[in-house]
Motif scaffolding. Structure first.
Motif, PDB file in Angstrom:
ATOM      1  N   ARG B 267       0.819  -1.221   0.000  1.00 14.41           N
ATOM      2  CA  ARG B 267       0.000   0.000   0.000  1.00 14.41           C
ATOM      3  C   ARG B 267       0.851   1.269   0.000  1.00 14.41           C
ATOM      4  O   ARG B 267       0.455   2.288  -0.537  1.00 14.41           O
ATOM      5  N   ARG B 268       2.005   1.208   0.611  1.00 12.19           N
ATOM      6  CA  ARG B 268       2.827   2.399   0.817  1.00 12.19           C
ATOM      7  C   ARG B 268       3.472   2.828  -0.512  1.00 12.19           C
ATOM      8  O   ARG B 268       4.220   2.055  -1.121  1.00 12.19           O
ATOM      9  N   ILE B 269       3.126   4.036  -0.950  1.00 12.79           N
ATOM     10  CA  ILE B 269       3.666   4.526  -2.226  1.00 12.79           C
ATOM     11  C   ILE B 269       4.858   5.452  -1.950  1.00 12.79           C
ATOM     12  O   ILE B 269       4.729   6.417  -1.197  1.00 12.79           O
ATOM     13  N   GLN B 270       5.980   5.140  -2.525  1.00 15.14           N
ATOM     14  CA  GLN B 270       7.135   6.044  -2.511  1.00 15.14           C
ATOM     15  C   GLN B 270       7.746   6.008  -3.903  1.00 15.14           C
ATOM     16  O   GLN B 270       7.747   4.958  -4.559  1.00 15.14           O
ATOM     17  N   PHE B 271       8.269   7.131  -4.335  1.00 17.87           N
ATOM     18  CA  PHE B 271       8.829   7.246  -5.685  1.00 17.87           C
ATOM     19  C   PHE B 271       7.801   6.771  -6.726  1.00 17.87           C
ATOM     20  O   PHE B 271       8.147   6.112  -7.707  1.00 17.87           O
ATOM     21  N   GLN B 273       5.457   4.465  -6.621  1.00 17.65           N
ATOM     22  CA  GLN B 273       5.030   3.057  -6.677  1.00 17.65           C
ATOM     23  C   GLN B 273       5.072   2.406  -5.289  1.00 17.65           C
ATOM     24  O   GLN B 273       5.744   2.917  -4.390  1.00 17.65           O
ATOM     25  N   PRO B 274       4.339   1.266  -5.130  1.00 21.56           N
ATOM     26  CA  PRO B 274       4.378   0.591  -3.825  1.00 21.56           C
ATOM     27  C   PRO B 274       5.814   0.185  -3.492  1.00 21.56           C
ATOM     28  O   PRO B 274       6.557  -0.266  -4.386  1.00 21.56           O
ATOM     29  N   VAL B 275       6.198   0.348  -2.221  1.00 23.18           N
ATOM     30  CA  VAL B 275       7.593   0.033  -1.873  1.00 23.18           C
ATOM     31  C   VAL B 275       7.904  -1.452  -2.072  1.00 23.18           C
ATOM     32  O   VAL B 275       9.064  -1.827  -2.208  1.00 23.18           O
ATOM     33  N   TYR B 276       6.843  -2.290  -2.133  1.00 22.00           N
ATOM     34  CA  TYR B 276       7.068  -3.726  -2.374  1.00 22.00           C
ATOM     35  C   TYR B 276       7.795  -3.942  -3.707  1.00 22.00           C
ATOM     36  O   TYR B 276       8.519  -4.922  -3.869  1.00 22.00           O
ATOM     37  N   ASN B 277       7.601  -3.017  -4.657  1.00 21.99           N
ATOM     38  CA  ASN B 277       8.221  -3.188  -5.977  1.00 21.99           C
ATOM     39  C   ASN B 277       9.746  -3.054  -5.941  1.00 21.99           C
ATOM     40  O   ASN B 277      10.415  -3.459  -6.880  1.00 21.99           O
ATOM     41  N   PHE B 278      10.256  -2.470  -4.860  1.00 21.85           N
ATOM     42  CA  PHE B 278      11.719  -2.340  -4.797  1.00 21.85           C
ATOM     43  C   PHE B 278      12.330  -3.653  -4.317  1.00 21.85           C
ATOM     44  O   PHE B 278      11.851  -4.269  -3.360  1.00 21.85           O
TER      45      PHE B 278
END
Lengths: 260, 389
Positions: B267-271, B273-278
């Motif tokens: 759920r957390r969006i940074q840059f 996109q969701p931080v899970y994508n990093f």
């Protein structure tokens, strides 16, 4: 104490289907769950049975797919399970439903106490408990939040809009239970393991000696003309501008409507 | 993620424990932790659901299940609150000496009450100067006619003050050291028995841990479990059987921590996109999942071994205890990190799991002591190969 507990399966929110002809709920096609208020009624009945070394007979008037709800009631502490199921029961309003339950109470009784939930979340009438009492010629106490067994009577605390009432009542009687009455127990593992062996007794209109003219749609003075989701028209006005103008405008609106 | 085939009984145990977790624990877990408050409601629910009867034989009103079913219940409850699971686990540990070494009369008297949840148990071995060095206990039990008189102080006793039945390890023959220890049943209302100070804990704050004071506590002689001198044997056997339960707590805790932080990171969006994508985040979750499943496989291998009747379980029990609890500490710390500031907030469950995990590495035998036990078992196993190259 021998206690009858009335349980109503209600359609799971989001799974409700309406019959376009009769405008009543199509319960056979809905996913059913136990009416949440009836969980408190069942818990009250089971707690009282435990205290008085009694038995709880769970009774439901519902289509055959409600059998699972009764098996659930067994896991929560009911001793005997009875499903009143017959095509003739379909389309019943509260009067026909309470008549059917009253016939079942006579057939399966005598009971010292009949316990219902305060209200069902689909119909929201809160009529079945008191009507059942009327059919049986018994007193009824609604909105009960505490039950204390005394020697030959029950001490009941009844919630009101303002305050509470303490009532002493002699069985047999009908009570309806508030959600504040207790914390319903979880299912018991021992009972869940025995679920396969438990019998759900299925009774028809004939089995309980009910008269056809009082049953289902025929016995229901309430006829549903239409069922629809209401449309909401929210009227709103956003007042903007300098604070003086905004407050003037707000004042005139309030005066126009006679609110000040 | 790894599918395990459960029996119908085991599925029911998991479903019921999960029902209790969702309905009686989850809505209050953060509040109980914050207020360091023991609420008896979930324990009452567990009793009503027959969970206290899991290990008690059918003839005494229990379900007659084994370590596997107990671990499944413990794991499931712990996912919702390891503190509540601790009250439950200590109740099971306290019942074990009775199950292992109780006389028929003792079993008939106590086990039905325990199975119905009408009597909560506690197990009291630790003393101010006897923690890892359990043999250094100083509490004594002197025979006086038809009674024993107990004197001493027990510390860090889970369920101290809330339990109804306490299993107390005390020296009947101080000269003999550990061989002179015996196990006794003490009731909460026995004269001379007083719960002492409640510990202020970093984690597991929904559970109660306290001192117990025994001041000329006089109990009938039939409260001796087994024979005089059996105290340590009973304690060691009980702890060997209970340690997989701590591992189960650790696995439930780690599962809960991972789920909370995965949900957040999706759920957390940074840059944008969701931080899970990093990858730094998603790889951490991959690592968590693998470690949790590895510990879970080890746990259920150990409980199957216990349930099949294997006699020497000390090494296996120690192995799963330290492996799973170290894993839970790692997972819960990473869960906080993956949630950033929110994970550090006391409004989030992640930090609670991390504080709770720390205790699992310490209690029921520190992880260092577990490694002593396992290395001793390894030495025995490879004894025959000594001198060979």
């Amino acid at each position: 104490m021998r206690i009858m507990c009335c349980l109503k399966p209600v359609p799971k929110p989001g799974s409700v289907k309406v019959d376009p002809e009769t405008h009543t709920l199509k319960r056979e096609e809905s996913e059913l769950v136990l009416n949440p208020y009836d969980r408190y009624a069942l818990e009250a009945a089971v707690e009282l049975a435990e205290k008085t070394n009694g038995k709880v007979v769970a009774v439901s008037m519902a289509p055959p797919n409600a059998k699972d709800i009764l098996l659930e009631a067994f896991a929560f502490g009911a001793d005997e399970l009875v499903l009143l199921s017959d095509r003739a029961f379909a389309g019943a309003d509260t009067l026909a439903t309470s008549y059917t339950l009253a016939c079942a109470a006579k057939k399966l009784g005598p009971f010292d106490l009949i316990v219902c939930g305060k209200v069902s979340v689909d119909g929201e009438t809160a009529q079945v408990g008191p009507e059942l009492a009327a059919w049986l010629g018994l007193p009824s106490v609604t909105w009960v939040k505490d039950i204390k067994p005394l020697n030959d009577s029950l001490e009941l605390i009844r919630t009101r809009e303002f305050g509470e009432e303490k009532i002493k009542a002699k069985p047999p009687l009908v009570i309806t239970i508030e959600h504040e009455a207790n914390v319903p127990r979880p299912p018991s593992i021992k009972r869940l393991l025995k679920q396969d062996e438990v019998e759900v007794k299925i009774l028809s209109a004939g089995d309980i000696g009910a008269k056809e003219e009082y049953l289902g749609l025929n016995g229901s003075p309430t006829q549903v003309i239409d069922t629809f989701a209401p449309e909401y028209h929210g009227k709103r006005e956003i007042i903007s501008g300098p604070p003086e103008e905004v407050s003037e405008r707000l004042l005139s609106i309030l005066k126009e409507r006679g609110l000040i | 993620m790894i599918e395990r085939k459960l029996t119908r009984e085991q599925q029911i145990v998991v479903e019921v424990a999960d029902y209790i977790g969702r309905n009686y624990i989850a809505p209050h877990a953060i509040e109980w932790d914050e207020k360091e408050y023991y609420d008896p409601a979930p324990i009452k629910a567990m009793a009503q659901a027959d969970l206290f009867g899991l290990l008690i034989p059918k003839e005494y009103g229990g379900l007659g299940f084994g370590s596997t079913e107990t671990a499944l219940a413990m794991e499931t409850i712990s996912k919702y609150c390891p503190g509540v699971a601790t009250t439950f686990a200590a109740g099971c540990l306290g019942a074990l000496p009775l199950l292992i070494g109780g006389t028929k009369a003792q079993k008939e008297k106590y086990l039905p009450l325990i199975a119905q949840g009408k009597a909560l148990c506690a197990f009291a071995l630790t003393e101010p100067q006897a923690g890892s060095d359990a043999a250094a206990i100083k509490t004594t039990a002197k025979k006086d006619g038809d009674h024993y008189v107990l004197n001493g102080i027990k510390t860090w006793i889970t369920n101290g003050g809330i339990a109804d039945i306490y299993v107390i390890i005390a020296l009947t023959d101080p000269k003999k050291g550990p061989r002179g220890a015996s196990a006794f049943i003490v009731h909460k209302n026995d004269p001379g028995f007083v719960p002492g100070r409640k510990e202020k804990k970093m984690g597991l704050r929904a559970s109660v841990t306290s001192e117990l004071l025994l001041m000329d506590c006089r109990i009938p002689k039939d409260r001796l479990i087994g024979r005089e001198g059996m105290g340590f044997i009973l304690a060691v056997k009980a702890l060997d059987l209970a340690r997989p339960g701590v591992a189960a707590q650790a696995i439930g805790l780690a599962q809960g921590a991972m789920e909370v932080s995965i949900r957040h990171s999706k759920r957390r969006i940074q840059f944008g996109q969701p931080v899970y994508n990093f990858q730094a985040v998603s790889h951490t979750f991959a690592e968590m999942a693998a470690r949790i499943e590895a510990a879970r496989s080890l746990l259920y291998d150990v409980t199957s071994m216990i349930d099949s009747g294997t006699k020497n379980i000390s090494g296996a029990s120690a192995m799963v205890k330290f492996y799973a609890t170290d894993m839970a500490m790692w997972v819960s710390e990473r869960a906080v990190q993956m949630m950033g500031g929110l994970g550090y907030s006391r409004d989030s469950l992640a930090q609670k799991y991390m504080r709770d995990a720390k205790c699992l590495q310490i209690y029921e035998g520190t992880n260092e002591i577990q490694k002593n036990v396992l290395s001793r078992e390894l030495a025995k196993l490879y004894q025959s190969e000594e001198g060979q190259t």
